[in-house]
Design a protein around this motif. Sequence first.
Motif, PDB file in Angstrom:
ATOM      1  N   ILE A 196       8.831  -0.017 -15.001  1.00 53.44           N
ATOM      2  CA  ILE A 196       7.415  -0.071 -14.637  1.00 53.44           C
ATOM      3  C   ILE A 196       7.015  -1.482 -14.221  1.00 53.44           C
ATOM      4  O   ILE A 196       6.323  -1.671 -13.214  1.00 53.44           O
ATOM      5  N   ILE A 197       7.474  -2.473 -14.967  1.00 54.20           N
ATOM      6  CA  ILE A 197       7.145  -3.862 -14.637  1.00 54.20           C
ATOM      7  C   ILE A 197       7.732  -4.244 -13.277  1.00 54.20           C
ATOM      8  O   ILE A 197       7.063  -4.873 -12.453  1.00 54.20           O
ATOM      9  N   THR A 198       8.966  -3.848 -13.031  1.00 50.82           N
ATOM     10  CA  THR A 198       9.607  -4.160 -11.754  1.00 50.82           C
ATOM     11  C   THR A 198       8.882  -3.482 -10.600  1.00 50.82           C
ATOM     12  O   THR A 198       8.623  -4.104  -9.563  1.00 50.82           O
ATOM     13  N   GLY A 199       8.551  -2.208 -10.783  1.00 48.40           N
ATOM     14  CA  GLY A 199       7.840  -1.469  -9.732  1.00 48.40           C
ATOM     15  C   GLY A 199       6.463  -2.046  -9.469  1.00 48.40           C
ATOM     16  O   GLY A 199       6.047  -2.191  -8.312  1.00 48.40           O
ATOM     17  N   ALA A 200       5.734  -2.390 -10.519  1.00 48.89           N
ATOM     18  CA  ALA A 200       4.394  -2.959 -10.353  1.00 48.89           C
ATOM     19  C   ALA A 200       4.461  -4.320  -9.683  1.00 48.89           C
ATOM     20  O   ALA A 200       3.613  -4.655  -8.850  1.00 48.89           O
ATOM     21  N   SER A 201       5.451  -5.105 -10.027  1.00 47.71           N
ATOM     22  CA  SER A 201       5.617  -6.423  -9.415  1.00 47.71           C
ATOM     23  C   SER A 201       5.916  -6.294  -7.924  1.00 47.71           C
ATOM     24  O   SER A 201       5.335  -7.003  -7.095  1.00 47.71           O
ATOM     25  N   THR A 202       6.805  -5.384  -7.575  1.00 46.23           N
ATOM     26  CA  THR A 202       7.147  -5.166  -6.172  1.00 46.23           C
ATOM     27  C   THR A 202       5.936  -4.675  -5.395  1.00 46.23           C
ATOM     28  O   THR A 202       5.652  -5.161  -4.290  1.00 46.23           O
ATOM     29  N   LEU A 203       5.223  -3.726  -5.970  1.00 40.55           N
ATOM     30  CA  LEU A 203       4.025  -3.206  -5.317  1.00 40.55           C
ATOM     31  C   LEU A 203       2.982  -4.299  -5.158  1.00 40.55           C
ATOM     32  O   LEU A 203       2.343  -4.413  -4.106  1.00 40.55           O
ATOM     33  N   GLY A 204       2.805  -5.123  -6.173  1.00 41.18           N
ATOM     34  CA  GLY A 204       1.841  -6.225  -6.100  1.00 41.18           C
ATOM     35  C   GLY A 204       2.190  -7.217  -5.005  1.00 41.18           C
ATOM     36  O   GLY A 204       1.305  -7.682  -4.275  1.00 41.18           O
ATOM     37  N   ASN A 205       3.453  -7.534  -4.876  1.00 47.21           N
ATOM     38  CA  ASN A 205       3.879  -8.464  -3.825  1.00 47.21           C
ATOM     39  C   ASN A 205       3.633  -7.883  -2.444  1.00 47.21           C
ATOM     40  O   ASN A 205       3.186  -8.586  -1.529  1.00 47.21           O
ATOM     41  N   LYS A 206       3.922  -6.597  -2.276  1.00 45.63           N
ATOM     42  CA  LYS A 206       3.704  -5.960  -0.975  1.00 45.63           C
ATOM     43  C   LYS A 206       2.219  -5.896  -0.644  1.00 45.63           C
ATOM     44  O   LYS A 206       1.820  -6.128   0.504  1.00 45.63           O
ATOM     45  N   LEU A 207       1.383  -5.591  -1.638  1.00 41.98           N
ATOM     46  CA  LEU A 207      -0.060  -5.560  -1.402  1.00 41.98           C
ATOM     47  C   LEU A 207      -0.591  -6.946  -1.069  1.00 41.98           C
ATOM     48  O   LEU A 207      -1.444  -7.094  -0.184  1.00 41.98           O
ATOM     49  N   ASN A 208      -0.099  -7.957  -1.751  1.00 45.60           N
ATOM     50  CA  ASN A 208      -0.524  -9.325  -1.462  1.00 45.60           C
ATOM     51  C   ASN A 208      -0.170  -9.709  -0.031  1.00 45.60           C
ATOM     52  O   ASN A 208      -0.988 -10.300   0.683  1.00 45.60           O
ATOM     53  N   THR A 209       1.014  -9.368   0.400  1.00 46.87           N
ATOM     54  CA  THR A 209       1.432  -9.663   1.771  1.00 46.87           C
ATOM     55  C   THR A 209       0.549  -8.921   2.769  1.00 46.87           C
ATOM     56  O   THR A 209       0.120  -9.493   3.781  1.00 46.87           O
ATOM     57  N   GLN A 210       0.260  -7.667   2.490  1.00 40.86           N
ATOM     58  CA  GLN A 210      -0.564  -6.856   3.384  1.00 40.86           C
ATOM     59  C   GLN A 210      -1.976  -7.434   3.496  1.00 40.86           C
ATOM     60  O   GLN A 210      -2.514  -7.557   4.598  1.00 40.86           O
ATOM     61  N   PHE A 211      -2.584  -7.799   2.369  1.00 39.32           N
ATOM     62  CA  PHE A 211      -3.927  -8.363   2.400  1.00 39.32           C
ATOM     63  C   PHE A 211      -3.945  -9.737   3.071  1.00 39.32           C
ATOM     64  O   PHE A 211      -4.914 -10.096   3.751  1.00 39.32           O
ATOM     65  N   THR A 212      -2.886 -10.501   2.918  1.00 44.14           N
ATOM     66  CA  THR A 212      -2.789 -11.790   3.601  1.00 44.14           C
ATOM     67  C   THR A 212      -2.732 -11.583   5.106  1.00 44.14           C
ATOM     68  O   THR A 212      -3.397 -12.301   5.868  1.00 44.14           O
ATOM     69  N   ASN A 213      -1.965 -10.603   5.553  1.00 45.71           N
ATOM     70  CA  ASN A 213      -1.880 -10.299   6.981  1.00 45.71           C
ATOM     71  C   ASN A 213      -3.232  -9.851   7.529  1.00 45.71           C
ATOM     72  O   ASN A 213      -3.648 -10.274   8.619  1.00 45.71           O
ATOM     73  N   ILE A 214      -3.933  -9.007   6.779  1.00 44.00           N
ATOM     74  CA  ILE A 214      -5.259  -8.546   7.212  1.00 44.00           C
ATOM     75  C   ILE A 214      -6.225  -9.719   7.281  1.00 44.00           C
ATOM     76  O   ILE A 214      -6.999  -9.859   8.249  1.00 44.00           O
ATOM     77  N   SER A 215      -6.173 -10.594   6.280  1.00 42.20           N
ATOM     78  CA  SER A 215      -7.059 -11.759   6.255  1.00 42.20           C
ATOM     79  C   SER A 215      -6.785 -12.673   7.438  1.00 42.20           C
ATOM     80  O   SER A 215      -7.717 -13.193   8.060  1.00 42.20           O
ATOM     81  N   ASN A 216      -5.525 -12.878   7.777  1.00 45.04           N
ATOM     82  CA  ASN A 216      -5.182 -13.735   8.902  1.00 45.04           C
ATOM     83  C   ASN A 216      -5.632 -13.127  10.225  1.00 45.04           C
ATOM     84  O   ASN A 216      -6.027 -13.860  11.144  1.00 45.04           O
TER      85      ASN A 216
END
Length: 54
Positions: free
Chosen positions: A31-51
Amino acid sequence: MTNLLSRFFKDESGATAIEYGLIAALIALAIITGASTLGNKLNTQFTNISNQLK
């Protein structure tokens, strides 16, 4: 005394508790690994949208 020792060696309740603990730890790790991976992908996605909005 022999009866007490034979019951002690046949008792597997401690081993079962350890097995359940290991299973719970592995599930928590997954669960921790999956949540961490999902969090990183969401962070990247929101950074791309912000840019793109800048």
